[in-house]
Design an enzyme around this catalytic site. Structure first.
Site, mmCIF file in Angstrom:
data_model
loop_
_atom_site.group_PDB
_atom_site.id
_atom_site.type_symbol
_atom_site.label_atom_id
_atom_site.label_comp_id
_atom_site.label_asym_id
_atom_site.label_seq_id
_atom_site.Cartn_x
_atom_site.Cartn_y
_atom_site.Cartn_z
ATOM 1 N N ASN A 1 0.500 -1.052 -0.031
ATOM 2 C CA ASN A 1 -0.106 -0.095 -0.075
ATOM 3 C C ASN A 1 1.249 1.367 -0.305
ATOM 4 O OD1 ASN A 1 -1.312 1.766 0.753
ATOM 5 N ND2 ASN A 1 -1.983 1.681 2.427
ATOM 6 N N GLU B 1 -6.444 30.508 0.730
ATOM 7 C CA GLU B 1 -6.523 29.692 1.795
ATOM 8 C C GLU B 1 -6.105 30.171 3.164
ATOM 9 O OE1 GLU B 1 -2.293 27.844 1.533
ATOM 10 O OE2 GLU B 1 -2.394 26.928 3.825
ATOM 11 N N CYS C 1 -2.859 46.369 -9.911
ATOM 12 C CA CYS C 1 -2.090 46.187 -10.175
ATOM 13 C C CYS C 1 -1.015 46.585 -11.417
ATOM 14 C CB CYS C 1 -1.845 44.609 -10.083
ATOM 15 S SG CYS C 1 -0.056 43.697 -10.771
ATOM 16 N N CYS D 1 5.140 42.103 -4.569
ATOM 17 C CA CYS D 1 3.701 41.698 -3.449
ATOM 18 C C CYS D 1 4.686 40.738 -2.890
ATOM 19 C CB CYS D 1 3.456 40.738 -4.991
ATOM 20 S SG CYS D 1 3.385 40.448 -6.135
ATOM 21 N N CYS E 1 3.377 46.781 -2.080
ATOM 22 C CA CYS E 1 2.774 47.221 -3.120
ATOM 23 C C CYS E 1 2.139 48.077 -3.130
ATOM 24 C CB CYS E 1 1.659 46.379 -2.874
ATOM 25 S SG CYS E 1 0.432 46.170 -4.477
HETATM 26 S S1 SF4 Z 1 3.021 44.639 -6.042
HETATM 27 FE FE1 SF4 Z 1 2.374 42.793 -6.873
HETATM 28 S S2 SF4 Z 1 0.249 43.724 -6.619
HETATM 29 FE FE2 SF4 Z 1 1.791 44.970 -5.845
HETATM 30 S S3 SF4 Z 1 1.561 45.853 -7.820
HETATM 31 FE FE3 SF4 Z 1 3.751 44.592 -8.065
HETATM 32 S S4 SF4 Z 1 3.125 43.055 -8.966
HETATM 33 FE FE4 SF4 Z 1 0.888 43.615 -9.024
#
Ligand code: SF4
Length: 1632
Positions: free
Chosen positions: A337, A1015, A1249, A1255, A1260
């Site tokens: 298994n 998540e 964005c 990010c 951002c």
């Molecule tokens: S940090 Fe990420 S979400 Fe923000 S503008 Fe830049 S790529 Fe886009």
């Protein structure tokens, strides 16, 4: 109860709400650059084997026995002249082919029953059939829901039954073969003739044939097509042959028959002539059957004369839907298994060493036993082949499995203290045999002994129990005999197998042994320590390991060399220098959006043409950090010896602790006389046609000659000569050289005689190192990486940064050490993502797939690797290598490396599909920041941007070709219908801001599509509809959003259940339309996610039930999915709790995904999502972003084709994502088979964005991906911006459909025949072949019908009976109290999950004020009490299996042994593995022991158990666990919150704790004492635990024996810290 999986395909409509809106002007698809039509498209090889003709051959053979009556037939020699058995052919090793391996994946339920006194009875057989029937849910069926994937029994030979028909049989001298033959008279006769002929030649006597009586009527439709004719053959050995000698003779006969059938039968029928067993001791009855019908199919098994002292039983779950009868289990020695992750490497190593396997016992006949393995068989079958050879050679089966599946013996506290000789045993065999690694419960027998062994990581469940009357039972589950209560006073012991553990019943000696005694017995038979001392040296014995202090080259030379091997500026700075500075692999974000290497016009290093494979569904990845104790980077240099005759002179090897060698270490290896190392320069003549191939061929023959002369270590070096770089001599790419030599040595049967070391400038990233090892290198000296690290540290730029405090002041040595460390950690992570623990198992396993390499390259250097789209030939690679090499000889002196822009977008660098220009064009089109004023003209510009963009993905090389005339667009379905098929990717709130997440959700709800929570749970306020929106589009409920309307809701229709299980509660599940199980993620498949601490704001922390600022880690594996049947169980759990929510499973594209998807469909998923490699907004290691996972087109096409072929397509909706940006992408996805379409990065762009790509830093600039208040205030998006975007895309799809003459997506989904490969002139090669994508899989039903079908259900449930009780429902609805009792058996899975769901539906997670008190008696199936909720109080009298209290949110579960049980509770395993996984509240009391990973990811629940296995409290973030007995290793790995109290009676506890995060202390505060005592009192009260009562009775003495686990988050709590003042309210002790 019939627990068979069901797939419902009922019609029914569950359309999502959508607000209709007027159509925007039609946007036609902008055509790409002119394209031609490919002349010849390969058609699908839809392999459907014709059933053999039922021709009646006129043969003078014995009349066949009727299938309902069995008779032994005397042998009449046939008249047909059959060629004699073939002579053993010339030795021709065959390399394992990954395509073949991928076709068979499985996992299963398995067990055995044995009478320790060797008393034969029919009861054993009957019990085995009963147990098999109770494990039906661990197997699966084909699309007909009737043909089992496999089930069977291994028993002793039923002599009593056979002698009734042939009384003269002599048990001592006779063997019985269980034989499958083709269902064709002529072939059947030929098969018999082959066997008889072999026997005659061998000098053994065929006594007769017996037709095995079977009932064909119980065989399913699919299985009947391939149902074999089943015979038993009785063979008498040579005079005097009995016992083991007879077994060996029969083994030889079988091997000769296998060779002869392959030589004589038509190739398509040879596999159908199959000997299940040929033995004088054991026999296997098996087939493509469901458990329930094994007994009725094989009438022998129900015959009371069929007696055996043991029975192994097995039920198979194959992901393949056309499983084969021979692959049903048990095999000849094993029932398995799990899944062997290292199979390709294992097979290649078997092939490599076959020629040198010898032992006097075989009297020189070893070559007749080969080939041992066959890639077309399953992993289990191949492991069985090797185990069988060892057993027949004289190894005990226990010994064979110890060396084939070694336990994690390094630093094992018990072995170090008690069994040091066992460590010597494992270490010795490491030099002879690599492990077969992967999840594995192996049940084995050689007829004399029966036993079971678990893999090193304990990834499969195995429980055992023993009775007073000396019966031993081992099973994947308890309760399979349904007698836990009725037999209670007979059961004297209950245990479980932990990682690497084994049990064995010796039927001849009537002994039962467990791991320690077995290992000691085996390990003390030979002087392994002495043998090791003689045969093994450490690297340190060869010389000192030192770092160079000074550079080897001047900076200009280094720069030229870097450029000439393909290192770019960002490689140097972002990869090598970053590793040298930090010691870890660098991370980045926003996925991989550059062209595939084969499509690019930029030169790429060869490594970039490969993608790493990863584990998904059928096997789990491993967490290399938290579960690192099972992992190792050790390698051996030097020839491997003869496995069949181990001894003091087996080998002369050198052990490496790491495959990454320093320059000084390479020097030591290169000059070692014992190894006889030889170095080979790997260069070719630049500019001369064919010189690369010629140089490779010469290299291979030179190496071969050296190895034949005794060289045990080969160094392949691209290091320039002392005279410097030579423009006319370019280096062969090291990977190409390693692969070519590795495969050449396999072909010449020399591979295990030598080791390969790569001394190369081209290895500077983790991917490079993993690839070199994966394709055969034992070790690597990455000299240019070291040199770059040295020169970085010594450069004036770095000196200035150090002075400015921007870079730590590390030494030159430390920089090199960091670089090496980072490669090592990265390699560990890469092999862990495939679920492999040991580098020695990964070595040569070729766990990569090629995208863009031609057949000549693969055949010569990477044989067996999947390469489906063709591409670069050796000549193309030569040109590419030369073009790079020329860069090292510039006309003007170089000052810096070239900016290729492969990672970051650069002005003249590589094209990135997500770029600032397209973002601007899109923002203009959708009216971002402009009141959502849509601008169709601007959208055309957006389309034009892509039409003119360079070819970047495979779909850019495809075009539509219609077979119809265009139609007016108003005849095409409306945009609203198309938009209902749109979804957004699972971007978590946390990775992106609240504004972005909610804006996307509202937009998707407006268009009738679906957003995905990602998540981390979801704020319940989002499940309400807004009703307070003012004229300005603002709402006081969600003041941070703009552009709102009354009726908007921010609920995510798809709610994700990922490995972290943050915020997954009964209420969350009940509020989902769909539940998505994220098995892998696009940006980093096989790895866990991580939310940096700075992004864990108080709001995010509250949703995830964690603490602000504390990083959140999702482990790579779901700890409840270690195999396909585990995934089926999680799907079952979710369907159980919310029977109205569809369950989707998210996979990432890789070769083999089709077979995996088939398994997922069979596991009852409603939706399968296929993600491409390019997605992912979150932070990921750069090498994962760039080098893991495949293109979405390939994954989608394979999934659709396989599901259609297997008649499973109508069961599931297929959803795809992976860089979908416009209508063309949607339509292409539809033609490749997708029903629905996911948008990820582009949806973020549509909210504002600007592709700043920071990010992962929380910075951002537009608040899209930041949790910082001031940045979030800048968020520019509104829901209608997104709505505009999706409307444009839908209109684009409509326009294209009209052009093609089709009215709806329904009409074109799966129509790959409407695609054609464009004639695109690629810069590098003409060898691209996309016929895989343009292959039409065949007709499939209407997509809209699939999408509208009802949720697949779990069938009748115990919970339904409970909820049908009016008093129970009344108590739930009116919040009253009720008390009820029910019986339960192990097939009642996920019991009480549905009751919890109903309570949550009425009252939420915490609102229920009533009490539902249930007493259940019997054996709880898997996931007992899952998602238990406040007010649900359960007592189970009996026992339970894995996942008790999974996702528990409230309420209470108490589990006690049956009354009258004679064993001590603290010694007995009462619940299985992974209990309380992801619990968010409630209390669990178990008067017995728990298995592995108890309370993993628990965030709030409290529990008391009487003992636990390995990894207790793993990743816990809150709650409390009390253990009143012993525990296994690795306690508290990754535990960042919550408390643990452990009773330590023998002083061994502290050695078992993983102290990376937690501290261990005694209970030093009164609050802590009160907490502990309160829980123990409650335990005594709920379970009557004798241990708890004894501890309480002598509390003062007891308290001193407890240790407390203290993660940093708890160190200032009153329970831990005496200096913390206890708030008045908290002074109330926890009480019973
Ligand atoms: S940090 Fe990420 S979400 Fe923000 S503008 Fe830049 S790529 Fe886009």
């Amino acid at each position: 109860m019939d627990a068979q999986l069901r797939a419902q395909q009922r019609a029914g409509s569950r359309l999502d709400n959508s607000q209709q809106r007027p159509a925007l002007p039609v946007v036609p698809t902008v055509p790409r650059a002119p394209a031609g039509r490919r002349s010849a498209q390969a058609q699908a090889k839809n392999v459907v084997r014709a059933t053999a003709a039922q021709s009646g051959a006129s043969r003078a053979v014995a009349p066949l026995a009727a299938s309902t009556g069995a008779l032994c037939q005397p042998v009449l020699m046939p008249e047909v002249v059959v060629e004699p058995a073939a002579e053993p052919s010339a030795y021709e090793p065959k390399v394992a082919d990954m395509e073949e391996i991928l076709a068979e994946r499985d996992a299963c339920g398995v067990g055995f029953i044995a009478s320790l006194k060797n008393i034969k009875s029919h009861t054993v057989v009957k019990q085995a059939l009963t147990a098999l029937g109770c494990m039906e849910h661990r197997g699966a069926c084909s699309a007909d829901n009737d043909s089992g994937d496999g089930a069977g029994l291994m028993t002793q030979i039923p002599w009593k039954l056979l002698k009734k028909e042939m009384p003269q049989l002599n048990e001592l001298t006779t063997g019985v073969g269980m034989v499958f033959m083709p269902n064709n008279d002529e072939l059947e006769a030929q098969c018999k003739q082959i066997l008889e002929s072999v026997c005659a030649k061998e000098g053994v006597k065929v006594l007769g044939w017996r037709k095995v009586p079977v009932d064909h009527d119980v065989v399913g439709r699919f299985a009947r097509v391939t149902e074999p004719r089943i015979w038993q053959v009785l063979i008498e050995g040579k005079p005097g042959q009995v016992g083991d000698e007879l077994e060996r003779e029969l083994f030889v006969v079988r091997k000769l028959v296998e060779k002869a059938k392959n030589a004589q039968l038509p190739v398509e029928f040879a596999p159908d002539f199959y000997l299940c067993t040929l033995s004088s001791r054991t026999i296997v009855y098996k087939g493509m059957l469901r458990s329930a019908v094994v007994g009725s199919f094989y009438r022998d098994l129900e015959n009371p004369d069929f007696e055996s002292a043991f029975a192994i039983y097995h039920r198979r779950f194959s992901t393949n839907t056309t499983p084969k009868w021979p692959l049903a289990q048990p095999m000849r020695v094993l029932g398995h298994n799990g899944e062997i992750n290292t199979l390709q490497g294992n097979l290649n190593w078997v092939v490599s060493r076959e020629h040198e396997l010898n032992n006097p016992i075989w009297k020189g006949r070893e070559s007749e036993l080969t080939p041992l393995c066959n890639a077309a068989q399953s992993d289990s079958a191949n492991l069985d082949n090797v185990a069988e050879l060892l057993v027949r050679t004289g190894f005990d089966p226990q010994e064979a499995l110890m060396l084939l599946v070694p336990e994690a013996y390094r630093n094992h506290p018990d072995l170090v203290k008690e069994y040091p000789e066992v460590i010597d045993f494992y270490e010795f065999y490491e030099g002879l045999q690599e492990g077969w690694d992967g999840p594995a419960l192996l049940v084995f027998s050689d007829g004399k002994r029966v036993g079971a062994r678990l893999d090193r990581n304990g990834l499969r469940p195995a429980r055992f129990w023993r009775t007073k009357d000396d019966m031993i039972y081992v099973a994947s589950e308890v309760g399979v005999l349904g007698d836990v209560i009725s037999n209670a006073d007979n059961i004297v012991a209950k245990g479980r197998l932990g990682p690497g553990q084994m049990v064995c019943a010796d039927l001849e000696k009537a002994t039962f042994m467990e791991t320690g005694a077995i290992s000691k017995m085996v390990a003390t038979r030979q002087p392994y320590k002495e043998w090791l001392q003689k045969g093994l040296r450490r690297l340190a014995d060869l010389g000192e390991s030192t770092f160079l202090n000074e550079p080897m080259y001047d900076s200009a030379t280094m720069l030229r060399l870097q450029a000439a091997i393909g290192m770019g500026a960002e490689d140097a700075t972002m990869v090598v220098e970053s590793q040298a500075q930090t010691g870890v692999e660098p991370t980045y974000c926003m996925g991989d959006d550059i062209p595939l290497a084969v499509l690019s016009d930029k030169p790429h290093m060869l490594y970039n043409y490969f993608k790493q494979r990863f584990a998904q569904v059928t096997n789990p990845p491993i967490d290399p950090l938290r579960e690192g104790l099972v992992m190792s980077l050790e390698m051996r240099l030097g020839a491997r010896g003869n496995l069949l005759a181990p001894g003091a002179d087996s080998y002369k090897q050198v052990q490496l602790d790491s495959p990454i060698l320093l320059e000084s270490e390479l020097q030591a290896v290169a000059s070692d006389k014992t190894l006889g190392t030889k170095s080979f320069k790997i260069f070719f003549e630049a500019g001369k046609e064919g010189s690369l191939e010629a140089a490779l061929r010469k290299l291979c023959t030179d190496v071969e000659a050296a190895v034949r002369a005794g060289c045990q270590c080969v160094v392949l070096s691209d290091r320039p000569d002392a005279s410097g770089m030579d423009a006319g001599r370019a280096p062969i790419p090291a990977l190409l050289a390693v692969g070519a030599v590795h495969h050449h040595l396999i072909r010449t049967s020399l591979r295990s005689d030598t080791s390969i070391v790569a001394d190369t400038a081209t290895c500077f990233s983790t991917h490079h190192a993993a690839m070199l090892i994966g394709f055969g290198a034992h070790a690597i000296c990455p000299y240019l990486g070291y040199e770059t690290s040295r020169q970085w540290r010594l450069s004036s730029r770095t000196q200035s940064l150090i002075k400015a405090g921007k870079v730590p002041d590390i030494s030159v040595q430390a920089a090199q050490k960091n670089f090496k460390k980072s490669l090592e950690k990265g390699v560990l992570k890469i092999l862990s993502k495939m679920g492999i623990s040991l580098l020695s198992c990964y070595h040569g396993a070729q766990i990569f797939e090629a995208y863009g390499l031609g057949k000549d390259v693969v055949d010569m250097c990477f044989r067996g690797t999947v390469s489906r789209i063709g591409g670069m030939s050796l000549a193309d690679l030569q040109r590419e290598a030369e073009s790079l090499w020329t860069k090292g000889f510039p006309e003007k002196a170089m000052t810096k490396l070239e900016e290729y822009g492969f990672i970051q977008s650069r002005p003249k660098g590589e094209y990135h599909s997500n770029n600032q220009e397209m973002a601007k064009l899109l923002h203009k089109a959708i009216g971002l920041g402009n009141g959502s004023q849509a601008n169709p003209e601007a959208y055309k510009a957006y389309q034009q941007h892509f039409a003119e963009a360079p070819v970047a993905v495979l779909r850019d090389c495809l075009d539509f070709k219609s077979d119809r005339a265009p139609i007016p667009i108003d005849q095409v379905e409306p945009a609203a219908a198309i938009m209902e098929r749109f979804c957004t990717g699972g971007m978590s709130l946390g990775a992106i801001s609240r504004e972005t997440h909610e804006t996307i959700a509202i937009a998707m709800n407006r268009i009738g599509g679906k957003s995905n929570s990602g998540e981390g749970g979801e704020d319940p306020t989002r499940w309400l509809k807004l009703a307070d929106v003012d004229e300005a589009g603002k709402s006081a409920s969600v003041p941070h959003l703009r552009g709102l309307r009354n009726g908007d809701t921010a609920t995510s229709k798809i709610k994700q259940v990922a490995s972290g299980r943050f915020g997954v509660t009964p209420e969350y599940i009940m509020n989902a339309d769909q539940l998505e199980i994220k098995v892998a993620q696009g940006a980093k498949p096989g790895e866990g996610g991580q939310l940096p601490g700075q992004k864990v704001s108080p709001y995010i922390a509250q949703l995830r039930r964690s603490k602000p600022g504390v990083p959140l880690i999702s482990p790579p594996p779901h700890h409840d999915i270690y195999s396909i049947e585990d995934l089926a169980q999680l799907i079952y759990d979710l369907h159980q709790v919310n029977p109205k929510a569809k369950v989707s499973v998210k996979l990432v594209a890789e070769a083999g995904i089709g077979v995996v998807a088939s398994g997922v469909a069979k596991a009852n998923a409603d939706i399968i999502q296929v993600s491409g490699h390019d997605g992912g907004t979150g932070a990921s290691p750069i090498s994962s972003i760039k080098h893991a996972g495949g293109p979405m087109e390939m994954g989608l096409a394979e999934t659709h084709q396989t599901l259609v072929r297997n008649e499973l397509r109508e069961r599931v909706v297929l959803r795809v994502d992976g860089g979908v940006r416009n209508g063309r992408d949607v339509l292409l996805g539809a033609l490749l088979g997708a029903d629905e379409f996911g948008f990820g990065t582009v949806a973020m762009i549509a909210t504002g964005c600007i592709m700043a790509r920071v990010c992962h830093t929380n910075n951002c600039p537009v608040g899209v991906a930041s949790q910082r208040e001031e940045l979030r205030a800048r968020f520019p998006g509104a829901p209608e911006d997104l709505v505009n975007y999706f409307h444009f895309v839908a209109e684009e799809v409509r326009a294209s459909l009209a052009e093609m003459g089709y009215r709806s997506l329904d009409e074109v989904i799966g129509r790959a025949d409407l695609l054609t490969q464009r004639t695109v002139k690629l810069a590098k090669t003409d060898g691209l072949d996309l016929s895989f994508l343009t292959t039409f899989a065949g007709a499939s039903g209407a997509s809209s019908v699939r999408r509208a079908q009802e949720v697949h259900d779990n069938g009748p449930q115990l919970d339904d009976r409970i909820l049908a009780d009016a008093e129970v429902m009344d108590a739930i609805v009116r919040q009253r109290s009720v008390q009820k009792a029910f019986d339960i058996i192990n097939t009642d899975r996920s019991a009480l999950g549905r009751v919890a769901g109903v309570i949550a539906k009425h009252h939420g997670d915490n609102g229920f004020a009533g009490h539902v008190r249930l007493t259940l008696t019997g054996s709880g199936g898997q996931s007992f009490g899952c998602f238990c909720i406040k007010g649900l109080e359960v007592k189970l009298v009996g026992e339970a299996n894995d996942y008790v209290g999974k996702g528990m949110n409230g309420g209470e579960i108490a589990i006690v042994p049956p009354p009258g049980s004679p064993f001590r509770s603290e010694d007995a395993s009462l619940v299985g593995n992974t209990c309380l996984y992801g619990a968010t509240g409630g209390r669990l009391f178990v008067n017995g022991r728990a298995g592995e990973r108890f309370a993993v990811r628990n965030s709030m629940a409290e529990a008391v158990v009487e003992g636990a296995g390995d990894h207790c409290c793993e990743y816990m973030t809150g709650g409390c666990v009390v253990v009143l007995g012993s525990v296994g290793r690795n306690v508290a790995a990754g535990m960042t919150g919550g408390l643990g109290y452990f009773l330590d009676e023998d002083g061994s506890f502290c050695d078992k704790v993983n102290t990376e995060i937690v501290a261990v202390q005694r209970v030093v505060t009164t609050a802590g004492e009160a907490h502990l005592k309160g829980l123990i009192s409650a335990h005594a009260d709920r379970t009557g635990s004798a241990k708890a009562k004894a501890l309480l009775a002598n509390w003062e003495a007891s308290l001193g024996k407890f240790w407390q686990l203290v993660p940093p988050a708890e160190k200032n709590t009153p329970e831990v810290n005496p200096s913390v003042v206890v708030p008045q309210a908290a002074k109330v002790a926890v009480t019973a």
